[in-house]
Design a protein around this motif. Structure first.
Motif, PDB file in Angstrom:
ATOM      1  N   ASN A 439       0.873  -1.176   0.000  1.00 23.66           N
ATOM      2  CA  ASN A 439       0.000   0.000   0.000  1.00 23.66           C
ATOM      3  C   ASN A 439       0.909   1.224   0.000  1.00 23.66           C
ATOM      4  O   ASN A 439       1.534   1.539   0.999  1.00 23.66           O
ATOM      5  N   LEU A 440       1.012   1.896  -1.154  1.00 19.27           N
ATOM      6  CA  LEU A 440       1.898   3.047  -1.329  1.00 19.27           C
ATOM      7  C   LEU A 440       1.108   4.330  -1.105  1.00 19.27           C
ATOM      8  O   LEU A 440       0.134   4.602  -1.825  1.00 19.27           O
ATOM      9  N   THR A 441       1.524   5.103  -0.109  1.00 21.69           N
ATOM     10  CA  THR A 441       0.877   6.382   0.198  1.00 21.69           C
ATOM     11  C   THR A 441       1.858   7.500  -0.085  1.00 21.69           C
ATOM     12  O   THR A 441       2.937   7.557   0.517  1.00 21.69           O
ATOM     13  N   VAL A 442       1.474   8.383  -1.026  1.00 24.04           N
ATOM     14  CA  VAL A 442       2.312   9.520  -1.399  1.00 24.04           C
ATOM     15  C   VAL A 442       1.505  10.783  -1.137  1.00 24.04           C
ATOM     16  O   VAL A 442       0.584  11.119  -1.902  1.00 24.04           O
ATOM     17  N   GLY A 443       1.841  11.471  -0.044  1.00 31.95           N
ATOM     18  CA  GLY A 443       1.018  12.616   0.341  1.00 31.95           C
ATOM     19  C   GLY A 443      -0.393  12.163   0.638  1.00 31.95           C
ATOM     20  O   GLY A 443      -0.643  11.313   1.491  1.00 31.95           O
ATOM     21  N   ALA A 444      -1.373  12.693  -0.123  1.00 37.68           N
ATOM     22  CA  ALA A 444      -2.772  12.333   0.085  1.00 37.68           C
ATOM     23  C   ALA A 444      -3.231  11.218  -0.851  1.00 37.68           C
ATOM     24  O   ALA A 444      -4.384  10.776  -0.774  1.00 37.68           O
ATOM     25  N   GLU A 445      -2.358  10.747  -1.748  1.00 43.00           N
ATOM     26  CA  GLU A 445      -2.739   9.734  -2.730  1.00 43.00           C
ATOM     27  C   GLU A 445      -2.344   8.326  -2.262  1.00 43.00           C
ATOM     28  O   GLU A 445      -1.297   8.143  -1.643  1.00 43.00           O
ATOM     29  N   ASN A 446      -3.182   7.350  -2.602  1.00 42.28           N
ATOM     30  CA  ASN A 446      -2.907   5.956  -2.277  1.00 42.28           C
ATOM     31  C   ASN A 446      -2.840   5.128  -3.557  1.00 42.28           C
ATOM     32  O   ASN A 446      -3.644   5.319  -4.477  1.00 42.28           O
ATOM     33  N   TYR A 447      -1.877   4.210  -3.600  1.00 47.73           N
ATOM     34  CA  TYR A 447      -1.690   3.363  -4.767  1.00 47.73           C
ATOM     35  C   TYR A 447      -1.474   1.917  -4.299  1.00 47.73           C
ATOM     36  O   TYR A 447      -1.035   1.672  -3.172  1.00 47.73           O
ATOM     37  N   THR A 448      -1.779   0.983  -5.198  1.00 48.52           N
ATOM     38  CA  THR A 448      -1.433  -0.424  -4.965  1.00 48.52           C
ATOM     39  C   THR A 448      -0.177  -0.733  -5.783  1.00 48.52           C
ATOM     40  O   THR A 448      -0.221  -0.720  -7.018  1.00 48.52           O
ATOM     41  N   LEU A 449       0.911  -0.981  -5.095  1.00 47.71           N
ATOM     42  CA  LEU A 449       2.200  -1.233  -5.741  1.00 47.71           C
ATOM     43  C   LEU A 449       2.498  -2.731  -5.704  1.00 47.71           C
ATOM     44  O   LEU A 449       2.410  -3.366  -4.648  1.00 47.71           O
ATOM     45  N   GLN A 450       2.830  -3.285  -6.858  1.00 50.13           N
ATOM     46  CA  GLN A 450       3.210  -4.697  -6.932  1.00 50.13           C
ATOM     47  C   GLN A 450       4.675  -4.824  -7.348  1.00 50.13           C
ATOM     48  O   GLN A 450       5.125  -4.116  -8.256  1.00 50.13           O
ATOM     49  N   VAL A 451       5.388  -5.712  -6.670  1.00 46.65           N
ATOM     50  CA  VAL A 451       6.774  -6.015  -7.023  1.00 46.65           C
ATOM     51  C   VAL A 451       6.814  -7.471  -7.460  1.00 46.65           C
ATOM     52  O   VAL A 451       6.640  -8.385  -6.650  1.00 46.65           O
ATOM     53  N   LYS A 452       7.000  -7.669  -8.784  1.00 47.23           N
ATOM     54  CA  LYS A 452       6.904  -9.000  -9.376  1.00 47.23           C
ATOM     55  C   LYS A 452       8.282  -9.583  -9.654  1.00 47.23           C
ATOM     56  O   LYS A 452       9.237  -8.854  -9.903  1.00 47.23           O
ATOM     57  N   ARG A 453       8.340 -10.891  -9.663  1.00 45.21           N
ATOM     58  CA  ARG A 453       9.572 -11.584  -9.968  1.00 45.21           C
ATOM     59  C   ARG A 453       9.940 -11.370 -11.435  1.00 45.21           C
ATOM     60  O   ARG A 453       9.082 -11.333 -12.306  1.00 45.21           O
ATOM     61  N   ASN A 454      11.238 -11.201 -11.701  1.00 46.08           N
ATOM     62  CA  ASN A 454      11.735 -11.040 -13.057  1.00 46.08           C
ATOM     63  C   ASN A 454      13.097 -11.713 -13.145  1.00 46.08           C
ATOM     64  O   ASN A 454      13.638 -12.183 -12.133  1.00 46.08           O
ATOM     65  N   ILE A 455      13.688 -11.765 -14.335  1.00 53.08           N
ATOM     66  CA  ILE A 455      14.948 -12.481 -14.508  1.00 53.08           C
ATOM     67  C   ILE A 455      16.102 -11.749 -13.839  1.00 53.08           C
ATOM     68  O   ILE A 455      16.792 -12.286 -12.971  1.00 53.08           O
ATOM     69  N   GLU A 456      16.345 -10.493 -14.205  1.00 54.81           N
ATOM     70  CA  GLU A 456      17.499  -9.769 -13.665  1.00 54.81           C
ATOM     71  C   GLU A 456      17.196  -9.164 -12.305  1.00 54.81           C
ATOM     72  O   GLU A 456      17.957  -9.280 -11.362  1.00 54.81           O
ATOM     73  N   LYS A 457      16.062  -8.468 -12.203  1.00 58.25           N
ATOM     74  CA  LYS A 457      15.652  -7.917 -10.922  1.00 58.25           C
ATOM     75  C   LYS A 457      14.138  -7.772 -10.939  1.00 58.25           C
ATOM     76  O   LYS A 457      13.515  -7.749 -12.019  1.00 58.25           O
ATOM     77  N   PRO A 458      13.476  -7.700  -9.772  1.00 61.09           N
ATOM     78  CA  PRO A 458      12.016  -7.614  -9.747  1.00 61.09           C
ATOM     79  C   PRO A 458      11.484  -6.418 -10.545  1.00 61.09           C
ATOM     80  O   PRO A 458      12.157  -5.407 -10.704  1.00 61.09           O
ATOM     81  N   LYS A 459      10.277  -6.578 -11.031  1.00 56.95           N
ATOM     82  CA  LYS A 459       9.594  -5.533 -11.800  1.00 56.95           C
ATOM     83  C   LYS A 459       8.555  -4.863 -10.914  1.00 56.95           C
ATOM     84  O   LYS A 459       7.774  -5.542 -10.235  1.00 56.95           O
ATOM     85  N   MET A 460       8.524  -3.525 -10.925  1.00 59.66           N
ATOM     86  CA  MET A 460       7.573  -2.768 -10.112  1.00 59.66           C
ATOM     87  C   MET A 460       6.502  -2.149 -10.994  1.00 59.66           C
ATOM     88  O   MET A 460       6.813  -1.531 -12.020  1.00 59.66           O
ATOM     89  N   VAL A 461       5.229  -2.294 -10.564  1.00 59.98           N
ATOM     90  CA  VAL A 461       4.119  -1.648 -11.272  1.00 59.98           C
ATOM     91  C   VAL A 461       3.102  -1.153 -10.250  1.00 59.98           C
ATOM     92  O   VAL A 461       2.975  -1.714  -9.152  1.00 59.98           O
ATOM     93  N   ILE A 462       2.382  -0.088 -10.624  1.00 65.15           N
ATOM     94  CA  ILE A 462       1.228   0.375  -9.857  1.00 65.15           C
ATOM     95  C   ILE A 462      -0.026  -0.121 -10.568  1.00 65.15           C
ATOM     96  O   ILE A 462      -0.233   0.172 -11.756  1.00 65.15           O
ATOM     97  N   LYS A 463      -0.832  -0.905  -9.867  1.00 64.30           N
ATOM     98  CA  LYS A 463      -2.053  -1.455 -10.454  1.00 64.30           C
ATOM     99  C   LYS A 463      -3.174  -0.418 -10.362  1.00 64.30           C
ATOM    100  O   LYS A 463      -3.590  -0.017  -9.266  1.00 64.30           O
TER     101      LYS A 463
END
Length: 542
Positions: A439-463
């Motif tokens: 649960n990513l909170t930036v100031g007054a905004e909230n986001y769902t952040l996912q950190v997925k498995r990848n080959i070299e390093k994990p991949k980050m996305v906001i759903k």
């Protein structure tokens, strides 16, 4: 009451002064105190003590706790070392790291022999005797060389200028890349000697016999000066000579017979030399064992001779062939003789060959336990710093390496080398710790952040929803994380976040698209579903 307040202010101001450093800081100070927890690792506390599934806790450059079932404070940066190994970093007692190139004190006369020293001042009459040289006064951090040492597991070296019969003192330094005053561990580590006059342009000594005679005479002169000299003259070299006699004495020899010569001198004047050996100790092992001396062994084993051409084969000397055969067994034979020894990288054309040669020594009979002992415990003991380095115990410096496998296996890679609690990352190990949903909170905004498995390093996305996601660029190292993303794809402005990763989550400060500063946090909520965590990995395996 007034006196009580004044007393409090006195002690408070004193505390502030004691906590200060005497050198200015250039740039922004990281106010964190270097608090890290390394979990789930196989940890070698010392050469003969191993703990499985253990935790190492360090704070402010020193070890705070080590062992199993350690409670990890919430403010510690947690690094998962599952499947990894942690060892005390290695120590090399025979280097010239960070030293200037030696120079002669003047030019050699073209015709007549030079009898006296060209060195200005109240120093020795012979340039080969320079006990007044203190390496700590000349040491400079060399980032490139330090990196090559760290890459093969070393965190500390003893360094001196390799020139002369009496070479002066060495200094024990860490292999960090901070300023010199932050890397000096012991100002005067040892007094160094040899049977070579070095850069001296004087005619004397011109032979091994002359070097031995000059060394013996200096012992006698030093004793006379201690008893009577100050009444008659001022000799800065003899003063320095007398001052270094209580330090460990390290004697550099080129072959095993010279080791016995050095020990004879040591016995004559009540000394106990540590011998920087030749790698040929196996030739006179019984005699060397009787001396009781410890050794610093090189590991520069000779390469195989090219004997494809029969005429070239005729040129190969039998003694050289025997040395090629027996040199890799030298450490094992010295160990079996119960002689204390440490290893050095001296003599290697490329430091990268050290690990392969070490494995060769183990293949030829040296136990892994004694190999680790020669790299950690013994050098720390010989130089008198076992209370600071050489093992991983509470209160000692956080000098350690993290490896992917048993450090002596061919497949092992050194991933991190920590020097006094500061990480030098050779290969990142901590990205997999990030996997999950936050649960990513930036100031007054909230986001769902996912950190997925990848080959070299994990991949980050906001759903955003089932069909839309926002890519997040990030960097993560040493407990620090930086994120950047565009909340709206059609706009170029980014949200930029910087912070720390602790046991309870991520937090820090950042700027919004409009430039406003905000606080942000990211709290772990759950693990990823198998289809999200493993989909990329499965596709790549097909």
């Amino acid at each position: 009451m007034k006196n009580l307040i004044l007393l409090f202010l006195f002690f408070f101001s004193g505390t502030l002064l004691w906590s200060q450093t005497t050198f200015p800081r250039n740039g922004v100070k990281d106010s964190r105190d270097g608090f890290y927890a390394f979990t789930n690792a196989t940890i070698f506390k010392s050469y003969n003590e191993k703990i499985g599934n253990a935790t190492l806790l360090i704070r402010d450059g020193k070890i705070e706790a080590i062992g199993k079932n350690i409670q990890i404070p919430n403010d510690a940066v947690k690094i998962n070392c599952d499947g990894k190994f942690i060892y005390p970093s290695f120590i090399d007692l025979y280097t010239n790291y960070g030293m200037p190139e030696p120079e002669s004190a003047g030019e050699k006369p073209k015709q007549s022999p030079q009898m006296l020293s060209n060195k200005k001042g109240a120093f020795s009459w012979n340039e080969a005797m320079k006990p007044e040289f203190n390496a700590v006064d000349h040491f400079k951090v060399d980032g490139k060389t330090a990196k090559s040492f760290r890459a093969i597991g070393f965190g500390t070296v003893l360094t001196h200028q390799m020139d002369g019969i009496s070479r002066g003192t060495s200094t024990l330094v860490l292999l960090g890349e901070d300023k010199e005053h932050l890397n000096i561990l012991k100002k005067k580590g040892a007094h160094h000697l040899s049977f070579r006059k070095g850069k001296s342009t004087q005619s004397y000594p011109g032979s091994l016999m002359g070097c031995i005679a000059l060394l013996r005479q200096t012992y006698l002169d030093g004793q006379w000066y201690k008893d009577h000299g100050n009444e008659k003259e001022k000799n800065l070299s003899l003063e320095a000579w007398n001052d270094v006699q209580d330090l460990p004495q390290i004697f550099d020899v080129e072959e095993q017979i010279s080791a016995l010569r050095a020990v004879k001198i040591a016995e004559e004047y009540g000394k106990n030399y540590i011998i920087e050996g030749s790698g040929r100790e196996y030739r006179r092992l019984d005699a060397l064992k009787k001396t009781g001396s410890a050794f610093i062994l090189p590991i520069d084993f000779p390469k195989a001779f090219d004997v494809e051409d029969p005429f070239d084969a005729l040129q190969a000397d039998l003694s050289d062939l025997k040395h090629w055969e027996l040199a890799p067994s030298n450490p094992a034979l010295v160990s079996e003789a119960n002689i204390d020894f440490a290893f050095t990288t001296a003599g290697l054309k490329k430091k990268s060959a050290f690990s392969a040669n070490l494995r060769k020594a183990i293949k030829n009979g040296l136990s892994e336990e004694n190999a680790l002992k020669a790299l950690t415990h013994t050098p720390a003991k010989l130089i008198g710093v076992s209370d600071k380095i050489g093992s991983l115990e509470k209160g000692k410096y956080a000098n350690f390496i993290i490896t992917s496998d048993n450090v002596f296996s061919k497949e092992a890679k050194i991933l991190h080398n920590w020097v006094r609690g500061k990480a030098y990352v050779i290969k990142a190990i901590d990205h997999t710790n990030l996997l999950g949903v936050y649960n990513l909170t930036v100031g007054a905004e909230n986001y769902t952040l996912q950190v997925k498995r990848n080959i070299e390093k994990p991949k980050m996305v906001i759903k955003v929803n089932d069909s839309t996601e926002i890519q997040v660029k990030y960097s993560f190292s040493n407990g620090m994380i930086n994120l950047s993303f565009k909340p709206e794809k059609e706009k170029s402005e980014k949200v930029l976040l910087s912070g720390v990763v602790t046991n309870t989550g991520w937090s820090g400060k950042g700027t919004l698209s409009n430039g406003d500063w905000v606080n942000w946090t990211a709290g772990y909520t759950r693990g990823l579903p198998d289809r999200d965590g493993d989909k990329k990995e499965k596709n790549d395996k097909k």
